[in-house]
Design a protein around this motif. Structure first.
Motif, short mmCIF file in Angstrom:
data_model
loop_
_atom_site.label_atom_id
_atom_site.label_comp_id
_atom_site.label_asym_id
_atom_site.label_seq_id
_atom_site.Cartn_x
_atom_site.Cartn_y
_atom_site.Cartn_z
N ARG A 90 0.85 -1.19 0.00
CA ARG A 90 0.00 0.00 0.00
C ARG A 90 0.88 1.25 0.00
O ARG A 90 1.66 1.45 0.94
N PRO A 91 0.73 2.11 -1.00
CA PRO A 91 1.54 3.32 -1.05
C PRO A 91 1.38 4.20 0.20
O PRO A 91 2.35 4.80 0.66
N GLY A 92 0.20 4.25 0.77
CA GLY A 92 -0.04 5.07 1.96
C GLY A 92 0.66 4.56 3.20
O GLY A 92 0.80 5.28 4.18
N ALA A 93 1.14 3.32 3.17
CA ALA A 93 1.85 2.76 4.32
C ALA A 93 3.15 3.51 4.59
O ALA A 93 3.68 3.44 5.70
N ALA A 94 3.65 4.23 3.59
CA ALA A 94 4.88 5.01 3.80
C ALA A 94 4.67 6.04 4.90
O ALA A 94 5.59 6.31 5.68
#
Length: 187
Positions: free
Chosen positions: A59-63
């Motif tokens: 998930r890109p938002g996990a960054a």
């Protein structure tokens, strides 16, 4: 949204720059009080960790969540003498294993590429922690400038992390790198 203008820019356009503004704020807080590049080597390890986390979790938002974790670790490193570099590198190895177990979730190139980046950044951070003042400052600054280019590429391609995170991280990396170079070359 808002139609009010501030020197030719609408408030809406200014509000869309929140990631850059947050990057400036975090960079200033990071560089204030730094006397040695090794003190903020953990920022280099963290920069690779957050991208690896986004890929491993899928998930890109996990960054952003990974940044929150590293923010606490870097803060402990700066204020309490905690060695965050080693812990970030160990956590990154765990994330790489997790990502390998979830291999079908992302493009095949993504995990190996982010793992290689983490390996390079982790090695640079570990080297900087043990280096003298000048070498540590240069190693950390160069690594952050390289990661800023990484951020730009990810921002343009919209891969791995969200665009907002890539923008935030790029601003943070450049400003911390410049600030550290100033500290390194003037002390």
């Amino acid at each position: 949204m808002f139609e009010m203008e501030v020197r030719g820019m609408t408030v809406d356009k200014l509000l869309r720059r929140w990631p850059a503004a947050l990057g400036v704020l975090v960079a200033v807080g990071t560089v204030l009080g730094v006397e040695h590049g090794g003190q903020i080597a953990s920022v280099v390890a963290a920069s690779g960790f957050v991208y690896l986390a986004a890929v491993a979790i899928g998930r890109p938002g996990a960054a952003w969540a990974a940044f929150g974790v590293t923010f606490v670790l870097v803060g402990l490193s700066l204020r309490a003498g905690f060695d965050a570099v080693l812990w970030i590198c160990v956590a990154a190895a765990g994330l790489a294993v997790l990502g390998a177990l979830r291999a079908g979730v992302r493009p095949v190139w993504s995990l190996p590429l982010q793992s290689a980046a983490m390996l390079v950044l982790g090695a640079a951070a570990l080297l900087a922690v043990r280096a003298d003042h000048l070498a540590a400052g240069v190693i950390v600054s160069v690594a952050l400038f390289a990661h800023a280019a990484w951020d730009v590429w990810h921002h343009r391609t919209e891969r791995v992390v969200t665009r907002s995170f890539a923008e935030f991280c790029g601003v943070l990396d450049v400003l911390v790198g410049v600030g550290l170079l100033v500290v390194t070359l003037t002390r």
